[in-house]
Write an enzyme that holds these catalytic residues in place. Structure first.
Site, mmCIF file in Angstrom:
data_model
loop_
_atom_site.group_PDB
_atom_site.id
_atom_site.type_symbol
_atom_site.label_atom_id
_atom_site.label_comp_id
_atom_site.label_asym_id
_atom_site.label_seq_id
_atom_site.Cartn_x
_atom_site.Cartn_y
_atom_site.Cartn_z
ATOM 1 C CE1 TYR A 85 -3.327 -2.810 1.080
ATOM 2 C CE2 TYR A 85 -4.570 -0.790 1.379
ATOM 3 C CZ TYR A 85 -4.545 -2.150 1.226
ATOM 4 O OH TYR A 85 -5.706 -2.851 1.235
ATOM 5 C CG ASP A 142 -13.171 -7.528 3.605
ATOM 6 O OD1 ASP A 142 -12.759 -6.739 4.478
ATOM 7 O OD2 ASP A 142 -13.845 -7.173 2.623
ATOM 8 C CE LYS A 191 2.563 -17.862 -1.693
ATOM 9 N NZ LYS A 191 1.740 -19.082 -1.641
ATOM 10 C CG ASP A 231 -0.962 -20.487 0.025
ATOM 11 O OD1 ASP A 231 -0.323 -20.402 1.092
ATOM 12 O OD2 ASP A 231 -0.531 -21.092 -0.967
HETATM 13 C C1 IPM Z 1 -10.176 -1.555 4.675
HETATM 14 C C2 IPM Z 1 -10.479 -1.041 3.294
HETATM 15 C C3 IPM Z 1 -9.384 -0.090 2.852
HETATM 16 C C4 IPM Z 1 -8.082 -0.865 2.832
HETATM 17 C C5 IPM Z 1 -9.636 0.592 1.500
HETATM 18 C C6 IPM Z 1 -10.955 1.312 1.480
HETATM 19 C C7 IPM Z 1 -8.507 1.500 1.120
HETATM 20 O O1 IPM Z 1 -10.652 -2.083 2.409
HETATM 21 O O2 IPM Z 1 -10.107 -0.756 5.618
HETATM 22 O O3 IPM Z 1 -10.025 -2.761 4.839
HETATM 23 O O4 IPM Z 1 -7.792 -1.555 1.832
HETATM 24 O O5 IPM Z 1 -7.350 -0.788 3.808
HETATM 25 MN MN MN Z 2 -10.512 -4.041 3.323
#
Ligand code: IPM
Ligand code: MN
Length: 350
Positions: A133, A243, A183, A215
């Site tokens: 990132y 997520d 990884k 993975d």
């Molecule tokens: C999260 C989101 C963010 C991330 C996006 C919106 C930039 O997906 O907080 O998990 O990838 O960190």
């Molecule tokens: Mn996210």
């Protein structure tokens, strides 16, 4: 104590309202005083002042004790801007700067667990200020007439060490198990990650450590959530695995987050702005309310107040109230506002 409140876009405002209601209730109940300042961020700020994070908002954030953020971004409109100006980068990543440890608890209340399936109770430590990132070199170029794009994944030893220490300390307070996810069979950054975590682990002999490839960790989280206590991982893996954690917790609408390590902590639900359901009073406010609990605990060092808020949420869930995303047989479906009202009532009366 001064809290800056940034409702943002989409369902951000609706869920933030419920979290602020809970903050006011706990203040009454425990005789605490909070000063809250509401400011625009994301599209709300672009429409008002032309920038996703206007300088006066950034400045205000520095002068408060903690930041609560609802959600930013509206996919349809985001596409109209270059990446650097979109709310995700211009507001969210900018606000996260300095807060290198992103804590994402994955918690399914036992009363919501399916019979025969253990309830998840894990804490993800996602590194937030480095990795792909933030690697530095990124962009597009044309090489021999062909367009290519590149991102850089980069980690330094101190960047790994500082979050590893926080994760081990958290493990000491929990079930004393830490799973570091990487990884390392492929990536140079992961090989360094594994080596460095191994080194830090020597300082915490009571914590048992497992290194797992990402993975293999993903399906294991789903099949055997009980095997996970503290998870420690880099930025992108942590984004994806958290997520997945939303599935374990019944809905993404259940997951709070805290970003700490800098001068002023940033607290935001893990879910996005969900414009498709905005304004319908159906968004799940649990993530936002639990985020306010994390703000109390990690941002303001008010553990007992945080506990009161969490217990109130649990009380409402145990009484059978559910928003549509977590609705189950025999439960009572309620909207965003009513769920928030029920939490306030719990805080007031228990
Ligand atoms: C999260 C989101 C963010 C991330 C996006 C919106 C930039 O997906 O907080 O998990 O990838 O960190
Ligand atoms: Mn996210």
């Amino acid at each position: 104590m001064k809290v800056v409140v940034l409702p943002g876009d989409g369902i951000g405002a609706e869920v933030t309202n419920q979290a602020v209601k809970a903050l006011r209730a706990v203040a009454r109940r425990m005789e605490l005083t909070f000063e809250t300042t509401e400011l625009p961020v994301g599209w709300a700020a672009i429409d008002e002042c032309g920038q996703a994070l206007p300088p006066f908002v950034r400045q205000a954030c520095r002068q408060h004790d903690a930041i609560f953020l609802g959600a930013v971004g509206l996919p349809d409109r985001d596409q109209t801007l270059p990446q650097e100006q979109r709310p995700e980068r211009a507001a969210l990543l900018a606000l996260r700067e300095g807060n290198f440890a992103n804590l994402r608890p994955i918690w399914l209340p036992p009363c919501m667990a399916q019979p025969g399936h253990p309830a998840a109770d894990m804490l993800i430590f996602r590194e937030l200020n480095a990795g792909i990132y933030m690697g530095g070199d990124r962009g597009r170029r044309r090489t021999d007439g062909v367009v290519e794009a590149f991102d850089t994944m980069r980690y330094s030893v101190p960047e790994i060490e500082r979050i590893a220490h926080l994760a081990f300390e958290a493990a000491m307070e929990r079930r004393k198990h830490l799973c570091s996810i990487d990884k390392a069979n492929i990536l140079a950054t992961s090989a360094l990650w594994r080596e460095t975590v191994e080194g830090v682990s020597a300082r915490y002999p009571e914590v048992s450590v497992r290194h797992q490839l990402v993975d293999s960790a993903a399906p294991a989280m789903v099949q055997h959530p009980e095997q996970f206590d503290v998870l420690l991982t880099e930025n992108l893996f942590g984004d994806i695995l958290s997520d997945l954690g939303g599935v374990l917790a019944g809905s993404l609408g259940m997951l709070p987050t805290a970003s700490i390590g800098g001068d002023v902590g940033l607290f935001e639900p893990a879910h996005g702005s969900a414009p498709d359901i905005m304004g319908q009073d159906i968004a799940n406010p649990i993530a936002a309310i639990l985020t306010m609990a994390m703000l109390l605990e990690y941002g303001l060092d008010l553990g007992p107040a945080a506990h009161t808020v969490r217990n109130a949420v649990l009380g409402v869930i145990e009484a059978g109230y559910r928003t549509v995303d977590i609705m189950a047989d025999g439960c009572t479906q309620v909207g965003t506002t009513q769920f928030g009202d029920l939490v306030v009532e719990q805080i007031d009366t228990t």
